[in-house]
Motif scaffolding. Structure first.
Motif, PDB file in Angstrom:
ATOM      1  N   GLU A  87       0.805  -1.223   0.000  1.00 26.05           N
ATOM      2  CA  GLU A  87       0.000   0.000   0.000  1.00 26.05           C
ATOM      3  C   GLU A  87       0.840   1.276   0.000  1.00 26.05           C
ATOM      4  N   THR A  88       2.123   1.149  -0.102  1.00 29.05           N
ATOM      5  CA  THR A  88       2.999   2.313  -0.039  1.00 29.05           C
ATOM      6  C   THR A  88       2.837   3.176  -1.284  1.00 29.05           C
ATOM      7  N   ILE A  89       2.560   4.441  -1.065  1.00 26.72           N
ATOM      8  CA  ILE A  89       2.477   5.422  -2.149  1.00 26.72           C
ATOM      9  C   ILE A  89       3.839   6.117  -2.217  1.00 26.72           C
ATOM     10  N   PRO A  90       4.402   6.283  -3.408  1.00 22.97           N
ATOM     11  CA  PRO A  90       5.695   6.979  -3.502  1.00 22.97           C
ATOM     12  C   PRO A  90       5.643   8.345  -2.796  1.00 22.97           C
ATOM     13  N   ALA A  91       6.713   8.656  -2.072  1.00 21.58           N
ATOM     14  CA  ALA A  91       6.755   9.871  -1.255  1.00 21.58           C
ATOM     15  C   ALA A  91       6.489  11.135  -2.076  1.00 21.58           C
ATOM     16  N   ASP A  92       7.017  11.218  -3.297  1.00 22.43           N
ATOM     17  CA  ASP A  92       6.789  12.426  -4.089  1.00 22.43           C
ATOM     18  C   ASP A  92       5.322  12.562  -4.476  1.00 22.43           C
ATOM     19  N   ASP A  93       4.633  11.439  -4.710  1.00 22.38           N
ATOM     20  CA  ASP A  93       3.195  11.493  -4.991  1.00 22.38           C
ATOM     21  C   ASP A  93       2.419  11.906  -3.754  1.00 22.38           C
ATOM     22  N   VAL A  94       2.803  11.391  -2.590  1.00 21.48           N
ATOM     23  CA  VAL A  94       2.132  11.771  -1.341  1.00 21.48           C
ATOM     24  C   VAL A  94       2.254  13.273  -1.130  1.00 21.48           C
ATOM     25  N   GLU A  95       3.462  13.799  -1.265  1.00 21.36           N
ATOM     26  CA  GLU A  95       3.689  15.232  -1.047  1.00 21.36           C
ATOM     27  C   GLU A  95       2.913  16.084  -2.045  1.00 21.36           C
ATOM     28  N   ARG A  96       2.924  15.672  -3.296  1.00 20.28           N
ATOM     29  CA  ARG A  96       2.217  16.439  -4.332  1.00 20.28           C
ATOM     30  C   ARG A  96       0.708  16.419  -4.095  1.00 20.28           C
ATOM     31  N   GLU A 121      -2.239  14.133  14.010  1.00 25.87           N
ATOM     32  CA  GLU A 121      -1.400  15.111  13.316  1.00 25.87           C
ATOM     33  C   GLU A 121       0.041  14.647  13.161  1.00 25.87           C
ATOM     34  N   ASP A 122       0.486  13.747  14.042  1.00 26.23           N
ATOM     35  CA  ASP A 122       1.865  13.268  13.954  1.00 26.23           C
ATOM     36  C   ASP A 122       1.980  11.976  13.152  1.00 26.23           C
ATOM     37  N   ALA A 123       0.898  11.552  12.505  1.00 29.94           N
ATOM     38  CA  ALA A 123       0.927  10.354  11.666  1.00 29.94           C
ATOM     39  C   ALA A 123       1.749  10.618  10.409  1.00 29.94           C
ATOM     40  N   ALA A 124       2.156   9.562   9.762  1.00 31.34           N
ATOM     41  CA  ALA A 124       2.890   9.688   8.498  1.00 31.34           C
ATOM     42  C   ALA A 124       2.048  10.481   7.500  1.00 31.34           C
ATOM     43  N   LEU A 125       2.708  11.228   6.632  1.00 34.21           N
ATOM     44  CA  LEU A 125       1.990  12.075   5.682  1.00 34.21           C
ATOM     45  C   LEU A 125       1.063  11.246   4.786  1.00 34.21           C
ATOM     46  N   ARG A 132      -2.056  10.795   6.735  1.00 35.59           N
ATOM     47  CA  ARG A 132      -2.796  12.060   6.831  1.00 35.59           C
ATOM     48  C   ARG A 132      -3.488  12.377   5.513  1.00 35.59           C
ATOM     49  N   LEU A 133      -2.807  12.147   4.390  1.00 34.20           N
ATOM     50  CA  LEU A 133      -3.401  12.359   3.073  1.00 34.20           C
ATOM     51  C   LEU A 133      -4.620  11.454   2.899  1.00 34.20           C
ATOM     52  N   LEU A 134      -4.465  10.187   3.192  1.00 40.32           N
ATOM     53  CA  LEU A 134      -5.572   9.245   3.013  1.00 40.32           C
ATOM     54  C   LEU A 134      -6.764   9.642   3.874  1.00 40.32           C
ATOM     55  N   GLY A 135      -6.529  10.026   5.123  1.00 38.91           N
ATOM     56  CA  GLY A 135      -7.619  10.472   5.983  1.00 38.91           C
ATOM     57  C   GLY A 135      -8.286  11.729   5.445  1.00 38.91           C
ATOM     58  N   TYR A 136      -7.490  12.643   4.928  1.00 41.95           N
ATOM     59  CA  TYR A 136      -8.025  13.904   4.414  1.00 41.95           C
ATOM     60  C   TYR A 136      -8.958  13.680   3.222  1.00 41.95           C
ATOM     61  N   VAL A 137      -8.631  12.696   2.382  1.00 43.29           N
ATOM     62  CA  VAL A 137      -9.458  12.441   1.207  1.00 43.29           C
ATOM     63  C   VAL A 137     -10.537  11.391   1.459  1.00 43.29           C
ATOM     64  N   GLY A 138     -10.683  10.982   2.734  1.00 46.54           N
ATOM     65  CA  GLY A 138     -11.817  10.134   3.095  1.00 46.54           C
ATOM     66  C   GLY A 138     -11.545   8.653   3.200  1.00 46.54           C
ATOM     67  N   ARG A 139     -10.295   8.274   3.396  1.00 44.19           N
ATOM     68  CA  ARG A 139      -9.966   6.866   3.567  1.00 44.19           C
ATOM     69  C   ARG A 139      -9.395   6.648   4.956  1.00 44.19           C
ATOM     70  N   ASP A 140      -9.680   5.475   5.512  1.00 41.48           N
ATOM     71  CA  ASP A 140      -9.145   5.130   6.822  1.00 41.48           C
ATOM     72  C   ASP A 140      -7.843   4.354   6.612  1.00 41.48           C
ATOM     73  N   PRO A 141      -6.704   4.983   6.880  1.00 38.90           N
ATOM     74  CA  PRO A 141      -5.430   4.322   6.608  1.00 38.90           C
ATOM     75  C   PRO A 141      -5.089   3.218   7.597  1.00 38.90           C
ATOM     76  N   VAL A 142      -5.838   3.118   8.681  1.00 39.65           N
ATOM     77  CA  VAL A 142      -5.509   2.154   9.727  1.00 39.65           C
ATOM     78  C   VAL A 142      -6.396   0.914   9.649  1.00 39.65           C
ATOM     79  N   SER A 143      -7.688   1.125   9.592  1.00 40.69           N
ATOM     80  CA  SER A 143      -8.636   0.026   9.629  1.00 40.69           C
ATOM     81  C   SER A 143      -8.545  -0.840   8.381  1.00 40.69           C
ATOM     82  N   LYS A 144      -8.502  -2.148   8.583  1.00 41.72           N
ATOM     83  CA  LYS A 144      -8.507  -3.083   7.455  1.00 41.72           C
ATOM     84  C   LYS A 144      -9.915  -3.577   7.170  1.00 41.72           C
ATOM     85  N   SER A 145     -10.881  -3.160   8.003  1.00 43.00           N
ATOM     86  CA  SER A 145     -12.258  -3.605   7.773  1.00 43.00           C
ATOM     87  C   SER A 145     -12.969  -2.576   6.908  1.00 43.00           C
ATOM     88  N   PHE A 146     -13.952  -3.068   6.161  1.00 40.67           N
ATOM     89  CA  PHE A 146     -14.668  -2.183   5.247  1.00 40.67           C
ATOM     90  C   PHE A 146     -16.119  -2.122   5.621  1.00 40.67           C
TER      91      PHE A 146
END
Length: 189
Positions: free
Chosen positions: A122-131, A168-172, A175-189
């Protein structure tokens, strides 16, 4: 990186994820509440068609269909069409800018959705995350509200889901995934 090169790199990564989906995983739920893994790929293919103003022909094979969709978009990006002005919900812009801001970014976020649904990296390239973080957080609040409203850009179109609280101290990436409406932690849907 040029828009064409960025699209190519993101399409390569998404195609690899599609190729790695096992036959028994296509009906797995995805982080997008209404979609299975197959639904995520179908949406991405549909959006490629939207960028080109046409439907992408379909077979029974998502990988074949995605390859055709990306071929057509890459062909447009590498032609004189790329600099043609097109009408978009955000106003007129060049075709290449529209592809870059919509379908190219979709490849990153929906690549994460597909990876989550099918147990891939699930790793998104860092430059894509930042952009994507810079782009998403720069959206004015009134427009972000519209982005989060299902159907605001047409039937069945939801740009972002409701924001998911992430520390706020989570990996970027989280934070990006949460901001756009995804739960980066939960594996349940």
């Amino acid at each position: 990186m040029s828009i064409s090169a960025r699209y190519r790199a993101r399409a390569d990564a998404f195609e690899m994820k599609v190729a790695n989906v096992r036959a028994d995983q296509w009906d797995n739920p995805s982080p997008c509440a209404k979609w299975t893994a197959r639904g995520v790929v179908d949406h991405v293919i549909d959006m490629h068609g939207v960028m080109l103003g046409q439907q992408i022909p379909r077979t029974d094979d998502p990988l074949t269909d995605f390859r055709e969709a990306r071929r057509q978009v890459q062909e447009a990006l590498d032609s004189d069409r790329a600099t043609t002005e097109v009408a978009t919900p955000a106003g007129p812009m060049t075709l290449e800018d529209h592809i870059d801001q919509v379908v190219s970014d979709d490849l990153v976020l929906h690549g994460w959705d597909l990876a989550r649904a099918t147990g891939q990296d699930e790793t998104i390239p860092a430059d894509d995350v930042e952009r994507l973080w810079a782009t998403a957080t720069a959206v004015p609040p009134e427009l972000m509200e519209r982005f989060r409203t299902p159907g605001a850009f047409g039937p069945g179109i939801e740009v972002y889901g409701p924001e998911v609280d992430v520390p706020e101290d989570a990996a970027l990436q989280d934070r990006l995934l949460g901001y756009v409406g995804r739960d980066p932690v939960s594996k349940s849907f």
